[in-house]
Design a protein around this motif. Sequence first.
Motif, PDB file in Angstrom:
ATOM      1  N   SER A  34       0.467  46.961  76.074  1.00 36.81           N
ATOM      2  CA  SER A  34       1.323  48.088  76.459  1.00 36.81           C
ATOM      3  C   SER A  34       1.341  48.272  77.972  1.00 36.81           C
ATOM      4  O   SER A  34       2.391  48.547  78.561  1.00 36.81           O
ATOM      5  CB  SER A  34       0.837  49.375  75.794  1.00 36.81           C
ATOM      6  N   TYR A  35       0.194  48.107  78.599  1.00 36.54           N
ATOM      7  CA  TYR A  35       0.121  48.212  80.062  1.00 36.54           C
ATOM      8  C   TYR A  35       0.901  47.075  80.709  1.00 36.54           C
ATOM      9  O   TYR A  35       1.655  47.283  81.659  1.00 36.54           O
ATOM     10  CB  TYR A  35      -1.331  48.166  80.537  1.00 36.54           C
ATOM     11  N   TYR A  36       0.700  45.876  80.186  1.00 39.15           N
ATOM     12  CA  TYR A  36       1.391  44.704  80.718  1.00 39.15           C
ATOM     13  C   TYR A  36       2.906  44.927  80.667  1.00 39.15           C
ATOM     14  O   TYR A  36       3.611  44.684  81.642  1.00 39.15           O
ATOM     15  CB  TYR A  36       0.997  43.470  79.907  1.00 39.15           C
ATOM     16  N   ASN A  37       3.388  45.397  79.521  1.00 38.74           N
ATOM     17  CA  ASN A  37       4.824  45.632  79.360  1.00 38.74           C
ATOM     18  C   ASN A  37       5.342  46.699  80.313  1.00 38.74           C
ATOM     19  O   ASN A  37       6.427  46.563  80.886  1.00 38.74           O
ATOM     20  CB  ASN A  37       5.135  46.018  77.913  1.00 38.74           C
ATOM     21  N   LYS A  38       4.577  47.758  80.488  1.00 42.49           N
ATOM     22  CA  LYS A  38       5.023  48.819  81.394  1.00 42.49           C
ATOM     23  C   LYS A  38       5.037  48.318  82.838  1.00 42.49           C
ATOM     24  O   LYS A  38       5.970  48.608  83.594  1.00 42.49           O
ATOM     25  CB  LYS A  38       4.138  50.060  81.272  1.00 42.49           C
ATOM     26  N   ASP A  57      -5.060  48.820  87.491  1.00 42.64           N
ATOM     27  CA  ASP A  57      -6.462  49.240  87.603  1.00 42.64           C
ATOM     28  C   ASP A  57      -6.861  50.129  86.431  1.00 42.64           C
ATOM     29  O   ASP A  57      -7.971  50.011  85.895  1.00 42.64           O
ATOM     30  CB  ASP A  57      -6.700  49.955  88.931  1.00 42.64           C
ATOM     31  N   THR A  58      -5.958  51.011  86.012  1.00 44.24           N
ATOM     32  CA  THR A  58      -6.208  51.865  84.850  1.00 44.24           C
ATOM     33  C   THR A  58      -6.356  51.020  83.591  1.00 44.24           C
ATOM     34  O   THR A  58      -7.251  51.255  82.777  1.00 44.24           O
ATOM     35  CB  THR A  58      -5.065  52.882  84.678  1.00 44.24           C
ATOM     36  N   ALA A  59      -5.489  50.025  83.444  1.00 43.59           N
ATOM     37  CA  ALA A  59      -5.543  49.149  82.267  1.00 43.59           C
ATOM     38  C   ALA A  59      -6.861  48.401  82.187  1.00 43.59           C
ATOM     39  O   ALA A  59      -7.474  48.313  81.119  1.00 43.59           O
ATOM     40  CB  ALA A  59      -4.374  48.168  82.301  1.00 43.59           C
ATOM     41  N   VAL A  60      -7.309  47.867  83.300  1.00 46.49           N
ATOM     42  CA  VAL A  60      -8.579  47.130  83.325  1.00 46.49           C
ATOM     43  C   VAL A  60      -9.719  48.064  82.930  1.00 46.49           C
ATOM     44  O   VAL A  60     -10.591  47.706  82.126  1.00 46.49           O
ATOM     45  CB  VAL A  60      -8.827  46.503  84.713  1.00 46.49           C
ATOM     46  N   ARG A  61      -9.700  49.263  83.465  1.00 41.77           N
ATOM     47  CA  ARG A  61     -10.755  50.234  83.176  1.00 41.77           C
ATOM     48  C   ARG A  61     -10.744  50.650  81.695  1.00 41.77           C
ATOM     49  O   ARG A  61     -11.777  50.711  81.048  1.00 41.77           O
ATOM     50  CB  ARG A  61     -10.585  51.451  84.087  1.00 41.77           C
ATOM     51  N   ARG A  62      -9.571  50.922  81.148  1.00 40.81           N
ATOM     52  CA  ARG A  62      -9.479  51.413  79.773  1.00 40.81           C
ATOM     53  C   ARG A  62      -9.674  50.324  78.721  1.00 40.81           C
ATOM     54  O   ARG A  62     -10.205  50.589  77.648  1.00 40.81           O
ATOM     55  CB  ARG A  62      -8.133  52.087  79.544  1.00 40.81           C
ATOM     56  N   GLY A  66      -9.959  41.716  81.895  1.00 46.06           N
ATOM     57  CA  GLY A  66      -9.706  41.374  83.291  1.00 46.06           C
ATOM     58  C   GLY A  66      -8.241  41.253  83.642  1.00 46.06           C
ATOM     59  O   GLY A  66      -7.842  41.458  84.774  1.00 46.06           O
ATOM     60  N   LEU A  67      -7.410  40.908  82.652  1.00 47.11           N
ATOM     61  CA  LEU A  67      -5.965  40.753  82.847  1.00 47.11           C
ATOM     62  C   LEU A  67      -5.663  39.874  84.052  1.00 47.11           C
ATOM     63  O   LEU A  67      -4.848  40.192  84.910  1.00 47.11           O
ATOM     64  CB  LEU A  67      -5.287  42.122  82.981  1.00 47.11           C
ATOM     65  N   ARG A  73      -0.286  37.758  89.472  1.00 47.69           N
ATOM     66  CA  ARG A  73       1.116  38.077  89.761  1.00 47.69           C
ATOM     67  C   ARG A  73       1.234  39.232  90.739  1.00 47.69           C
ATOM     68  O   ARG A  73       2.040  39.181  91.679  1.00 47.69           O
ATOM     69  CB  ARG A  73       1.859  38.382  88.468  1.00 47.69           C
ATOM     70  N   LEU A  74       0.444  40.276  90.546  1.00 51.05           N
ATOM     71  CA  LEU A  74       0.494  41.410  91.477  1.00 51.05           C
ATOM     72  C   LEU A  74       0.032  40.996  92.867  1.00 51.05           C
ATOM     73  O   LEU A  74       0.607  41.428  93.878  1.00 51.05           O
ATOM     74  CB  LEU A  74      -0.345  42.579  90.948  1.00 51.05           C
ATOM     75  N   ASP A  75      -1.004  40.156  92.943  1.00 47.48           N
ATOM     76  CA  ASP A  75      -1.450  39.652  94.245  1.00 47.48           C
ATOM     77  C   ASP A  75      -0.322  38.899  94.951  1.00 47.48           C
ATOM     78  O   ASP A  75      -0.103  39.065  96.153  1.00 47.48           O
ATOM     79  CB  ASP A  75      -2.668  38.734  94.086  1.00 47.48           C
ATOM     80  N   ILE A  76       0.407  38.082  94.211  1.00 50.81           N
ATOM     81  CA  ILE A  76       1.525  37.335  94.801  1.00 50.81           C
ATOM     82  C   ILE A  76       2.605  38.297  95.295  1.00 50.81           C
ATOM     83  O   ILE A  76       3.105  38.159  96.406  1.00 50.81           O
ATOM     84  CB  ILE A  76       2.091  36.321  93.795  1.00 50.81           C
TER      85      ILE A  76
END
Length: 84
Positions: A34-38, A57-62, A66-67, A73-76
């Motif tokens: 769900s986080y990935y899709n959002k 960061d919220t997704a990793v915590r919850r 590691g995603l 992708r976000l780093d890129i």
Amino acid sequence: LTNIGLSYNLMHHYDSALVYHQKAIDAFPVWSSSYYNKIETMILKDALIAEARILFDTAVRRTGEGLSELKIRLDIYEGKDADA
């Protein structure tokens, strides 16, 4: 909820997609898809990279995951090629 959100993504109705992706997160906050899709929708809609990083960061915590693919992708997108 996830499938509805993905359907709205495919129709390029990103505002509606974001609503359903959030509902999916609220319904089952430990499921990473769900986080990935959002995050995907946020990027497609307005290239909201900073906001996507916060949600990541919220997704990793919850979820406790590691995603790593999404992190790369976000780093890129943020120009952090060495981190990616």
